[in-house]
Design a protein around this motif. Sequence first.
Motif, PDB file in Angstrom:
ATOM      1  N   ILE A   1       0.839  -1.208   0.000  1.00  0.00           N
ATOM      2  CA  ILE A   1       0.000   0.000   0.000  1.00  0.00           C
ATOM      3  C   ILE A   1       0.866   1.247   0.000  1.00  0.00           C
ATOM      4  O   ILE A   1       0.597   2.208  -0.735  1.00  0.00           O
ATOM      5  N   TRP A   2       1.933   1.247   0.795  1.00  0.00           N
ATOM      6  CA  TRP A   2       2.815   2.414   0.878  1.00  0.00           C
ATOM      7  C   TRP A   2       3.464   2.719  -0.470  1.00  0.00           C
ATOM      8  O   TRP A   2       3.378   3.832  -0.969  1.00  0.00           O
TER       9      TRP A   2
ATOM     10  N   LYS B   1       2.483   9.705  -4.428  1.00  0.00           N
ATOM     11  CA  LYS B   1       1.790  10.980  -4.279  1.00  0.00           C
ATOM     12  C   LYS B   1       2.572  11.972  -3.433  1.00  0.00           C
ATOM     13  O   LYS B   1       2.278  13.158  -3.444  1.00  0.00           O
ATOM     14  N   MET B   2       3.562  11.492  -2.701  1.00  0.00           N
ATOM     15  CA  MET B   2       4.336  12.374  -1.832  1.00  0.00           C
ATOM     16  C   MET B   2       5.505  13.026  -2.547  1.00  0.00           C
ATOM     17  O   MET B   2       6.099  13.955  -2.024  1.00  0.00           O
TER      18      MET B   2
END
Length: 151
Positions: free
Chosen positions: A70-71, A78-79
Motif C-alpha cells: 500500500i505504501w 503521491k508524496m
Amino acid sequence: MEWLDANIQYWHWMVFGLLLVASEVFVPSFVMLWFGASAIAVGLITAVVPLSITVQLLIWGALSAIDLFIWFRFVHPKMKSRSYSGMGREQIVGKEAMVIDVSERGQGHLRFSVPILGSEEWSFRCESAVAIGDKVVVLDVTGNSLLVRPS
C-alpha cells in the motif's frame, strides 16, 4: 518452538515494533515504519487472542507485506514533489536536450542525457517548430517547464 510459544508475550511484539519504528531514523525510506506498525498490530492481536508463535509470525509477515504494498503503490508516489520552483536556474540554462514528445502548440517533453536537478525528462515550450529527435537548448525556466530554442 514450545519455548517461544510459552515465553513470547504480547508486549515483546510491542517493544519489537517500537524498536523497528525508532530505527526508521537510520533508514529514511519508511520501510522499517511499516514492519514496526505490523509488529505492534500483532502485539495488540496477541493481547486479545492467544496465538502460537508460528501464527504470530505469519500475521506479522502478511501485515508487513500489505503495508509495504500500500505504501509503495499508492501513498509514496503521491508524496513526491512535482514542483521545480526554487531550483537553481543557472544549473539548467544553456543545457542541451533532445525532444521526445511534441504537441501542435510548441509544447512537449525533452530528455537530458544526464539528470538535471533530479530529473532526466522535462516539459518545455518552444516558439519555433521542433520535431521528435531535435536537439534544443534551454533558454529559461518558466514555472515547471523550460523555454527552449532549436540548437
